[in-house]
Write an enzyme that holds these catalytic residues in place. Structure first.
Site, PDB file in Angstrom:
ATOM      1  N   ASP A  54      -0.022 -10.854   4.222  1.00  0.00           N
ATOM      2  CA  ASP A  54       1.057 -10.364   3.364  1.00  0.00           C
ATOM      3  C   ASP A  54       2.271 -11.273   3.510  1.00  0.00           C
ATOM      4  O   ASP A  54       2.589 -11.733   4.611  1.00  0.00           O
ATOM      5  CB  ASP A  54       1.480  -8.952   3.766  1.00  0.00           C
ATOM      6  N   HIS A  58       5.855  -9.154  -0.803  1.00  0.00           N
ATOM      7  CA  HIS A  58       5.019  -7.979  -1.076  1.00  0.00           C
ATOM      8  C   HIS A  58       5.822  -6.690  -0.959  1.00  0.00           C
ATOM      9  O   HIS A  58       5.532  -5.709  -1.651  1.00  0.00           O
ATOM     10  CB  HIS A  58       3.840  -7.976  -0.104  1.00  0.00           C
ATOM     11  N   HIS A 160       5.747  -1.966   7.332  1.00  0.00           N
ATOM     12  CA  HIS A 160       6.034  -3.210   6.619  1.00  0.00           C
ATOM     13  C   HIS A 160       7.518  -3.553   6.687  1.00  0.00           C
ATOM     14  O   HIS A 160       7.891  -4.726   6.806  1.00  0.00           O
ATOM     15  CB  HIS A 160       5.590  -3.107   5.159  1.00  0.00           C
TER      16      HIS A 160
END
Length: 209
Positions: A54, A58, A160
């Protein structure tokens, strides 16, 4: 010759994909014939199929794309840690037994068998506090044998956003079924996709020494 472990799943039309994302499709544009000297195909797929890295893009508008990431975090000493009974979230206590002299790269195996041919929402993810703890130990890259470091149902992507704030790189959809706990050399370079939110990688481990 040093032993290699291929920790990338096969990519094909059978590859699982997050519901609503773009599956793998391949069609032949040119085919060998008396009039054509080569086979050439066209491939369409999400960059999140198979083993992939990633990029900050993203999960943050205007952030760095996959092809613009420094390569150093994706190459070097790493530790594989087994957390096979961790449940839905990997907590610090699931990894603490392997924390001494932690290298900058950590891959966590959560499944007896990685789901390489089917999609399931029932997978383990990183708890945000685990990533904070790993960052405090100097970890620059984390990896996992599931589709995401956040639960499939998450709308906030807390883990994330921790890696965004901590400037940590991530590898998802690895296959660690045959890899014993311990230290290895990781090689998992993203492609130079300078506008992409993620990139496929051919992730391998090589024995040290």
């Amino acid at each position: 010759m040093k032993r290699l472990w291929d920790i990338s799943p096969p990519i094909s039309s059978q590859s699982p994909v997050f519901p609503g994302d773009t599956p793998y499709r391949q069609q032949w544009k040119w085919q060998l014939s008396p009039e054509c000297p080569v086979n050439v195909s066209e491939i369409t797929m999400s960059p999140h199929i198979g083993a992939h890295a990633d990029a900050p893009l993203h999960y943050a508008n205007g952030a760095t794309a996959a092809g613009c990431l420094p390569l150093e975090p994706f190459l070097g000493p790493c530790r594989v840690i087994h957390a096979l009974d961790c449940g839905p979230l990997i907590l610090p206590e699931h990894l603490a037994h392997a924390a001494d002299d932690m290298p900058e790269r950590v891959l966590v195996r959560t499944a007896q068998h990685a789901a390489v041919h089917w999609w399931t929402d029932d997978f383990s993810a990183y708890a945000p506090q685990t990533i904070e703890w790993l960052a405090s130990l100097g970890v620059r890259l984390i990896g996992i044998d599931t589709p995401s470091i956040d639960p499939a149902t998450s709308k906030t992507l807390d883990s994330h956003h921790v890696i965004l704030r901590r400037d940590i790189r991530v590898l998802e959809n690895l296959v660690l079924d045959t890899v014993e706990p311990g230290d290895y050399e990781l090689i998992a370079l993203p492609l130079a996709l300078v506008q992409a939110d993620a990139s496929p990688v051919r992730a391998v481990l090589r024995e040290l020494g």
